[in-house]
Design an enzyme around this catalytic site. Sequence first.
Site, PDB file in Angstrom:
ATOM      1  N   ASP A  55       0.825  -1.208   0.000  1.00  0.00           N
ATOM      2  CA  ASP A  55       0.000   0.000   0.000  1.00  0.00           C
ATOM      3  C   ASP A  55       0.858   1.257   0.000  1.00  0.00           C
ATOM      4  OD1 ASP A  55      -3.023  -0.231   0.346  1.00  0.00           O
ATOM      5  OD2 ASP A  55      -2.374  -1.689   1.814  1.00  0.00           O
ATOM      6  N   GLU A  80      -4.252   7.492   0.967  1.00  0.00           N
ATOM      7  CA  GLU A  80      -4.833   6.937   2.184  1.00  0.00           C
ATOM      8  C   GLU A  80      -3.794   6.726   3.274  1.00  0.00           C
ATOM      9  OE1 GLU A  80      -7.144   2.902   3.753  1.00  0.00           O
ATOM     10  OE2 GLU A  80      -6.512   3.044   1.676  1.00  0.00           O
ATOM     11  N   ASP A 155      -6.022   5.712  -3.668  1.00  0.00           N
ATOM     12  CA  ASP A 155      -6.172   4.545  -2.794  1.00  0.00           C
ATOM     13  C   ASP A 155      -5.310   3.453  -3.412  1.00  0.00           C
ATOM     14  OD1 ASP A 155      -6.821   2.485  -1.130  1.00  0.00           O
ATOM     15  OD2 ASP A 155      -8.969   2.896  -1.125  1.00  0.00           O
ATOM     16  N   ILE A 157      -4.274   0.371  -2.600  1.00  0.00           N
ATOM     17  CA  ILE A 157      -4.891  -0.955  -2.685  1.00  0.00           C
ATOM     18  C   ILE A 157      -6.215  -0.869  -1.944  1.00  0.00           C
ATOM     19  CG2 ILE A 157      -4.764  -3.410  -2.088  1.00  0.00           C
ATOM     20  CD1 ILE A 157      -1.775  -3.295  -2.264  1.00  0.00           C
ATOM     21  N   ASP A 158      -7.299  -0.717  -2.683  1.00  0.00           N
ATOM     22  CA  ASP A 158      -8.619  -0.711  -2.064  1.00  0.00           C
ATOM     23  C   ASP A 158      -9.076  -2.157  -1.939  1.00  0.00           C
ATOM     24  OD1 ASP A 158     -11.058   0.731  -1.167  1.00  0.00           O
ATOM     25  OD2 ASP A 158     -11.946  -0.359  -2.843  1.00  0.00           O
ATOM     26  N   THR A 160      -7.826  -4.015   1.065  1.00  0.00           N
ATOM     27  CA  THR A 160      -6.581  -4.584   1.597  1.00  0.00           C
ATOM     28  C   THR A 160      -6.803  -5.940   2.249  1.00  0.00           C
ATOM     29  OG1 THR A 160      -5.843  -2.310   2.021  1.00  0.00           O
ATOM     30  CG2 THR A 160      -4.557  -4.077   3.008  1.00  0.00           C
ATOM     31  N   ASP A 299     -11.472   6.632  -1.729  1.00  0.00           N
ATOM     32  CA  ASP A 299     -12.284   5.519  -2.227  1.00  0.00           C
ATOM     33  C   ASP A 299     -13.163   5.916  -3.401  1.00  0.00           C
ATOM     34  OD1 ASP A 299     -11.687   3.416  -0.234  1.00  0.00           O
ATOM     35  OD2 ASP A 299     -12.725   4.721   1.183  1.00  0.00           O
TER      36      ASP A 299
END
Length: 366
Positions: A55, A80, A155, A157-158, A160, A299
């Site tokens: 991330d 994020e 974001d 890695i949406d 996770t 997001d």
Amino acid sequence: MEPNLVQQLVNAAEKAANIARICRSNEALLQLLVQEKTGPEANARFEHDFKTLADVLIQETIKHDIGTLFPAMRDAIKGEESPNFKNVDGESVTIAVGETAEETANCLASILNVEVAEVLAGEVHRAVVYEESLLGEIPALPADLDYSNLGIWIDPIDGTAEYISGDSIFTDFPGITSTGLDCVTVLVGVYDRTTGIPVIGVVSQPFHNKLDENVYRSLVFWGVCLPELQANNCQFERPERDNRLGIFSSSENGDILQRIMELGYEFAFAAGAGHKALKVITWEVDLYLLSKGSTFKWDTCAPQAILRSLGGDMYSYRGSIGDSKPTPLSYIEDGEETADTKCNKDGLIAVRDVTLLDDLLKKLTE
């Protein structure tokens, strides 16, 4: 002459996907990279929340690459994750992308062994150009576009938790996964800093097409919605369905679901805000609704820009009910940013067909 921002965001998303796949392909490395979020960084909706070095590294890579190509935007690229990570000795390390692979590897070596650090640094600094046929023709952006007035939400890695577990559960609806790697997305959204309106979005599915064990190919979606230019690669036809289909979090309020069902909707439940929004973009569902304030600007910025390029949008759930009219989510910069101001605290409604909103808002206000 400026490089094409959309193409560069697509390239950055593909580089992000490469890093995510490399980190995911080695179970020992994946477990080593995971650090549970605590305190204000955690999402209160989940019992456990995680951040991974993947991330953080993806986020900092996108910030570095886009900030280098578009220096006027550099200070307005946000994500994020905090860039701080703890190593095995409990020391806080700030993940930073250097000017060279060697500099980046030296930073990563504070957390990883030297060999792995060099591999990841090599990916961070590798030139990546995504040119898949499904990408479509990316248009030239207006020559007078003011890059200094554009901001970016990332974001990296949406989804996770799905990324870490990898366990897939399927819904009763073709093509819609409830949990698993298919729910993971990389989200890069550009917004106008004056108006707060999303104007460019890139959504990548790093694990869309499995070619072999631990070998995947991405699928990338993009959209542009500027006053003088609307374009995207998302011209999907709405499939024939007996009923409308909505997609929700498994924790959605039962009373709300009952009201929506009375409008003739069937329900699918899935993980990942970006994934659920993407199902609206691709016409696989008609509606994504979330009544809780558990999503954030990172997001929603990218998928909202794509939806706007298609004639749809993403709206505030409580704001629209309170105003008795659709109220789009906004990214206006208003004072100091806090966890609260970054949150879509009034929930959201995402649609491609905005005519659905009249009946929906009437039913939700009964």
